[in-house]
Scaffold this active site. Structure first.
Site, PDB file in Angstrom:
ATOM      1  N   ASP A 161       0.845  -1.193   0.000  1.00 28.06           N
ATOM      2  CA  ASP A 161       0.000   0.000   0.000  1.00 28.06           C
ATOM      3  C   ASP A 161       0.879   1.241   0.000  1.00 28.06           C
ATOM      4  O   ASP A 161       2.103   1.145  -0.146  1.00 28.06           O
ATOM      5  CB  ASP A 161      -0.966  -0.003   1.200  1.00 28.06           C
ATOM      6  CG  ASP A 161      -2.330   0.555   0.817  1.00 28.06           C
ATOM      7  OD1 ASP A 161      -2.404   1.757   0.495  1.00 28.06           O
ATOM      8  OD2 ASP A 161      -3.313  -0.198   0.830  1.00 28.06           O
ATOM      9  N   HIS A 224      -2.777   2.916  -4.683  1.00 25.73           N
ATOM     10  CA  HIS A 224      -2.211   2.422  -3.418  1.00 25.73           C
ATOM     11  C   HIS A 224      -0.795   1.881  -3.626  1.00 25.73           C
ATOM     12  O   HIS A 224      -0.427   0.859  -3.046  1.00 25.73           O
ATOM     13  CB  HIS A 224      -3.125   1.367  -2.812  1.00 25.73           C
ATOM     14  CG  HIS A 224      -4.402   1.924  -2.254  1.00 25.73           C
ATOM     15  ND1 HIS A 224      -4.442   2.657  -1.088  1.00 25.73           N
ATOM     16  CD2 HIS A 224      -5.673   1.873  -2.724  1.00 25.73           C
ATOM     17  CE1 HIS A 224      -5.695   3.030  -0.846  1.00 25.73           C
ATOM     18  NE2 HIS A 224      -6.457   2.580  -1.826  1.00 25.73           N
ATOM     19  N   GLU A 288      -9.634   2.878  -5.618  1.00 29.36           N
ATOM     20  CA  GLU A 288      -9.146   4.196  -5.229  1.00 29.36           C
ATOM     21  C   GLU A 288      -7.864   4.601  -5.969  1.00 29.36           C
ATOM     22  O   GLU A 288      -6.808   4.810  -5.369  1.00 29.36           O
ATOM     23  CB  GLU A 288      -8.915   4.229  -3.714  1.00 29.36           C
ATOM     24  CG  GLU A 288     -10.205   3.985  -2.934  1.00 29.36           C
ATOM     25  CD  GLU A 288      -9.995   3.901  -1.431  1.00 29.36           C
ATOM     26  OE1 GLU A 288     -10.927   4.228  -0.677  1.00 29.36           O
ATOM     27  OE2 GLU A 288      -8.897   3.495  -1.002  1.00 29.36           O
TER      28      GLU A 288
END
Length: 504
Positions: A161, A224, A288
């Protein structure tokens, strides 16, 4: 009945079987025998060979996860088609013993009964984020043991991440040399990091396999990925150095989808993932991923033009398809978060993990024949306090709503825990339990056999089973807060989250 998850069929009969230190076991199956032997040690009892409790293959045509358990006054018989089924029968037997176990006399009165059991869903998982806060192998194993007791069969391991990289990759050593450590967390001025060596990964995978749990690794792309871009700046659109993120939230530094370096990097990492993890699935994220750098990147814009793509969203779909194709060449299948469907062009072979899908694209995907895992944010995310997600809300969630045309394409459930605000083992335990057990019951138990009130009664009996592993669940008074307590708790958590999140 005192079993979690609630079995498919339970018939109580007259009488009971006395379990004690002299009870003998017959089992020719190594993993089942080891599981029972370890359990007996926690009870202060040694293994004895005998015919009191027998585990046998019945040669049936039932599911490989199904089992039958019969308790009579003269003994217990567990039968199944496969060792996996026998293992699940052993987990049920442990609960039957512990529900009346006397620590002083080392005895238990097990009620005579017959249980015919099989799961509702084939995929029953939990996801552990060890990136935002790193947890050692001992904790990872403790949770694998805990979920095996609940008949879950998937451990989804979030390993990369923005805030760190957590797995050794030989081809790209800077991922761990540099990317595994951040200088601080939300201004605390304390460096934080860690990673798992390949030997540790091998150990965890084998530990899980012995408990019939598949480890599915996640390499989240193209978003990420700030820790990766920090380690190798040429992977970003700007090629400029950035630090491993010290804050939480959504970050704009993502892999450049226009240059071949990114694809070579992803394939190199996934090649080593495939060597470490034998699972047929590898999770490649897809959530995302802000596109603002792609919009101004000449390489990304050239890629869009060359492939007649409409926009940056389709570029992500194209990017994902290249990786799906690569995984297929390795004999693997991809799982993606539901945002991957936004482009409308993602390969239909992917399995979609639905977490927040306001436009219900996941359900439409299922109705067209796609496979979906239900991990609804508002019900199954265990990193949020009980004020926001009470136990009863988690328990009552139905992953395959009746409006679906093809509900059979919801293949299972998974409860995630993200660790932005969880940096110690005790807090992890409180947030996960009993909600993880509630998800496990939904994954195993037929809808008509579920009862929230009865589950809460049974969990009080079940809790000591977890405490033997050193896992202390949240106390019952915290499970379902009052409306006022929910408002206060939600405000407090949200305020803290807003103060700590943000891009830097």
């Amino acid at each position: 009945m005192r079993i979690i998850p609630c079995p498919k069929e339970f018939t109580k009969k007259d009488g009971s079987f006395l379990f004690d230190a002299e009870t003998g076991f017959f089992c020719d199956y190594e993993n089942v025998g080891n599981s029972i032997s370890s359990f007996l040690k926690t009870c202060g009892i040694g293994w004895r060979t005998g015919d009191d409790i027998k585990f046998t293959s019945d040669g049936s045509d039932s599911s490989s996860e199904a089992y039958t358990l019969v308790v009579g006054e003269d003994g217990v018989k567990v039968s199944a088609k496969s060792e996996r089924g026998l293992f699940y029968g052993a987990q049920t037997l442990k609960q039957l013993i512990l529900s009346s176990f006397d620590e002083k006399t080392k005895t238990a009165e097990i009620p005579c009964c017959e249980i015919n059991d099989a799961p509702r869903f084939s995929y029953r998982g939990y996801m552990f984020d060890t990136v935002r806060h790193f947890f050692p192998v001992e904790v990872v194993k403790k949770y694998i043991e805990a979920i095996s007791l609940l008949k879950l069969n998937v451990f989804h391991w979030h390993l990369s991440d923005d805030q760190g990289w957590r797995v050794q990759i030989d081809k790209y050593p800077r991922l761990t040399e540099h990317g595994s450590m951040r200088r601080e967390t939300c201004g605390d001025k304390k460096p934080h990091g860690g990673f798992y060596t390949k030997e540790q990964i091998k150990d965890v995978v084998e530990f899980a396999k012995e408990r019939f749990i598949t480890v599915i690794p996640e390499f989240d792309i193209p978003g990420h990925t700030r820790a990766a871009v920090s380690s190798y700046p040429e992977l970003g659109c700007s090629k400029k150095p950035v630090e491993v993120s010290t804050k939480f939230g959504i970050h704009s530094e993502i892999l450049c989808a226009g240059r071949e370096e990114s694809y070579d990097f992803v394939k190199g990492v996934l090649t080593e993932f495939a060597e470490m993890f034998p699972s047929k699935y590898i999770h490649i994220g897809g959530d995302e991923a802000p596109k603002k750098h792609w919009q101004s990147c000449p390489d990304c814009q050239r890629r869009i033009k060359e492939n007649s793509l409409k926009n940056e969203e389709e570029l992500q779909g194209w990017f994902t398809n290249q990786i799906v194709e690569f995984l297929a060449s390795k004999g693997r299948k991809a799982i993606v978060w539901n945002e991957s469907l936004n482009s409308g062009i993602v390969d239909g072979s992917v399995t979609v993990q639905m977490w927040m899908d306001k436009k219900k694209r996941s359900y439409a995907f299922a109705d067209k024949g796609g496979k979906v895992i239900a991990s609804d944010f508002f019900h199954y995310y265990c990193d949020y306090p009980y004020a926001m997600t009470p136990l009863i809300k988690t328990y009552n969630y139905e992953p395959a709503p009746k409006k679906l045309k093809k509900p059979e394409n919801i293949i299972g459930v998974e409860t995630p825990i993200w660790t932005e605000f969880i940096n110690n083992f005790d807090r992890l335990c409180e947030l996960f339990f009993p909600r993880l057990a509630a998800v496990a019951e939904t994954g195993w138990t037929d809808r008509e056999n579920k009862s929230a009130a009865d589950f809460m009664r049974r969990f009080r009996i079940y809790a000591p089973h977890l405490e033997r592993l050193g896992i202390k669940p949240a106390p019952p008074q915290e499970w379902n807060p009052s409306p006022i307590a929910r408002i206060r708790g939600t405000f407090s958590f949200t305020h803290n989250m807003v103060m700590k999140k943000g891009e830097k």
